[in-house]
Design a protein around this motif. Structure first.
Motif, PDB file in Angstrom:
ATOM      1  N   UNK A 163      39.501  39.745  46.249  1.00 41.98           N
ATOM      2  CA  UNK A 163      40.367  40.907  46.360  1.00 41.98           C
ATOM      3  C   UNK A 163      41.457  40.652  47.395  1.00 41.98           C
ATOM      4  N   UNK A 164      42.571  41.362  47.305  1.00 39.74           N
ATOM      5  CA  UNK A 164      43.587  41.250  48.360  1.00 39.74           C
ATOM      6  C   UNK A 164      42.986  41.609  49.714  1.00 39.74           C
ATOM      7  N   UNK A 165      43.485  41.007  50.803  1.00 40.72           N
ATOM      8  CA  UNK A 165      42.922  41.280  52.133  1.00 40.72           C
ATOM      9  C   UNK A 165      42.834  42.764  52.468  1.00 40.72           C
ATOM     10  N   UNK A 166      43.789  43.563  52.003  1.00 41.18           N
ATOM     11  CA  UNK A 166      43.788  45.002  52.274  1.00 41.18           C
ATOM     12  C   UNK A 166      42.519  45.671  51.771  1.00 41.18           C
ATOM     13  N   UNK A 167      41.912  45.120  50.731  1.00 44.42           N
ATOM     14  CA  UNK A 167      40.748  45.737  50.096  1.00 44.42           C
ATOM     15  C   UNK A 167      39.444  45.026  50.405  1.00 44.42           C
ATOM     16  N   UNK A 168      39.498  43.996  51.216  1.00 44.75           N
ATOM     17  CA  UNK A 168      38.313  43.160  51.431  1.00 44.75           C
ATOM     18  C   UNK A 168      37.359  43.706  52.488  1.00 44.75           C
ATOM     19  N   UNK A 169      37.786  44.743  53.244  1.00 43.82           N
ATOM     20  CA  UNK A 169      36.905  45.373  54.240  1.00 43.82           C
ATOM     21  C   UNK A 169      36.301  44.357  55.216  1.00 43.82           C
ATOM     22  N   UNK A 170      37.150  43.534  55.818  1.00 43.28           N
ATOM     23  CA  UNK A 170      36.720  42.531  56.801  1.00 43.28           C
ATOM     24  C   UNK A 170      35.792  41.476  56.215  1.00 43.28           C
ATOM     25  N   UNK A 171      35.764  41.378  54.896  1.00 34.15           N
ATOM     26  CA  UNK A 171      34.976  40.339  54.252  1.00 34.15           C
ATOM     27  C   UNK A 171      35.876  39.386  53.488  1.00 34.15           C
ATOM     28  N   UNK A 172      35.296  38.683  52.530  1.00 37.49           N
ATOM     29  CA  UNK A 172      36.049  37.713  51.739  1.00 37.49           C
ATOM     30  C   UNK A 172      36.554  38.302  50.427  1.00 37.49           C
ATOM     31  N   UNK A 173      36.132  39.520  50.085  1.00 35.13           N
ATOM     32  CA  UNK A 173      36.620  40.165  48.876  1.00 35.13           C
ATOM     33  C   UNK A 173      36.030  39.632  47.590  1.00 35.13           C
ATOM     34  N   UNK A 174      34.794  39.127  47.643  1.00 46.06           N
ATOM     35  CA  UNK A 174      34.170  38.539  46.452  1.00 46.06           C
ATOM     36  C   UNK A 174      33.274  39.531  45.701  1.00 46.06           C
ATOM     37  N   UNK A 175      33.484  40.826  45.920  1.00 45.01           N
ATOM     38  CA  UNK A 175      32.633  41.846  45.319  1.00 45.01           C
ATOM     39  C   UNK A 175      32.474  41.671  43.809  1.00 45.01           C
ATOM     40  N   UNK A 176      33.597  41.583  43.096  1.00 45.60           N
ATOM     41  CA  UNK A 176      33.532  41.583  41.633  1.00 45.60           C
ATOM     42  C   UNK A 176      33.009  40.267  41.052  1.00 45.60           C
ATOM     43  N   UNK A 177      33.436  39.087  41.544  1.00 46.95           N
ATOM     44  CA  UNK A 177      32.831  37.857  41.016  1.00 46.95           C
ATOM     45  C   UNK A 177      31.319  37.808  41.197  1.00 46.95           C
ATOM     46  N   UNK A 178      30.833  38.264  42.351  1.00 48.08           N
ATOM     47  CA  UNK A 178      29.388  38.232  42.593  1.00 48.08           C
ATOM     48  C   UNK A 178      28.681  39.277  41.734  1.00 48.08           C
ATOM     49  N   UNK A 179      29.263  40.480  41.640  1.00 45.84           N
ATOM     50  CA  UNK A 179      28.653  41.521  40.812  1.00 45.84           C
ATOM     51  C   UNK A 179      28.579  41.083  39.355  1.00 45.84           C
ATOM     52  N   UNK A 180      29.646  40.454  38.851  1.00 42.90           N
ATOM     53  CA  UNK A 180      29.643  39.981  37.472  1.00 42.90           C
ATOM     54  C   UNK A 180      28.577  38.910  37.257  1.00 42.90           C
ATOM     55  N   UNK A 181      28.394  38.039  38.249  1.00 42.79           N
ATOM     56  CA  UNK A 181      27.378  36.993  38.141  1.00 42.79           C
ATOM     57  C   UNK A 181      25.972  37.586  38.123  1.00 42.79           C
TER      58      UNK A 181
END
Length: 211
Positions: A163-181
């Motif tokens: 995700x763009x840094x603005x939406x990453x909440x101090x993380x790496x923004x990998x929410x959707x790739x991991x959720x899909x996996x």
């Protein structure tokens, strides 16, 4: 699942930020701080940035797991209602409309719910709930987002890039790739649909047990 080219450079950049802050704080403490309040502030910075860095490394490990496309090794009957994440300010509420019985890894399924509830694709003032229901032999999860305009052009790209840094909440923004996996590892799927009015809807389907 393969992440898009260039995501590793983005991850390295994001990991450097807390690491650089830790190095600076350690340097200042090593030089000696005469004011006790300033020393305490630096220690709090070290604690906070260390916690963030460890969380980012955990997220990176999950990203590598997602790239490998591994199936879950632990399967047991569980109702997703039992795995509902604890309420967190700014996160979506999980609203099951029916029983949600599946056969899977409780830890990974709980992670899936947390990721979907924490996910931001735009303004987070009043996040829409994550709705779950049992229908036609499938457990279905759905959450709608008022999305940033740049995310509307290619929603499926969000499954292969941070995700763009603005939406990453101090993380790496990998929410959707991991959720899909996680969905794929349970013989399910996750996809994103664009709706009218600048809205994206994230859908997940998992094989259900008979309720």
């Amino acid at each position: 699942m393969r992440m898009r080219r260039g995501w590793s450079q983005r991850v390295v950049h994001d990991l450097r930020n807390p690491a650089s802050t830790l190095r600076t704080a350690a340097y200042l403490l090593r030089r000696g701080v005469s004011d006790a309040g300033e020393a305490q502030r630096l220690l709090e910075v070290i604690e906070r940035q260390s916690k963030q860095l460890l969380a980012m490394l955990d997220e990176l490990a999950n990203g590598f797991w997602a790239e490998r496309g591994e199936r879950v090794s632990r399967l047991e009957p569980v109702d997703l209602i039992e795995l509902a994440p604890a309420p967190v300010a700014g996160h979506a509420e999980f609203q099951p409309e029916t029983l949600l019985p599946v056969n899977g890894d409780p830890a990974r399924l709980a992670q899936l719910l947390r990721l979907l509830c924490a996910l931001r694709l735009g303004p987070a003032d009043a996040p829409d709930p994550l709705v779950g229901r049992w229908e036609d032999g499938r457990v279905r999860l759905r959450r709608r987002f008022a999305a940033l305009p740049e995310l509307l052009e290619d929603p499926e790209a969000l499954l292969h890039t941070p995700l763009p840094p603005l939406l990453a909440d101090d993380g790496l923004g990998l929410h959707l790739p991991v959720a899909a996996a996680i969905a794929r590892a349970h013989d399910g799927r996750l996809w994103i649909e664009r709706e009218d009015g600048g809205v994206l809807a994230v859908h997940v389907e998992l094989p259900a047990q008979s309720p």
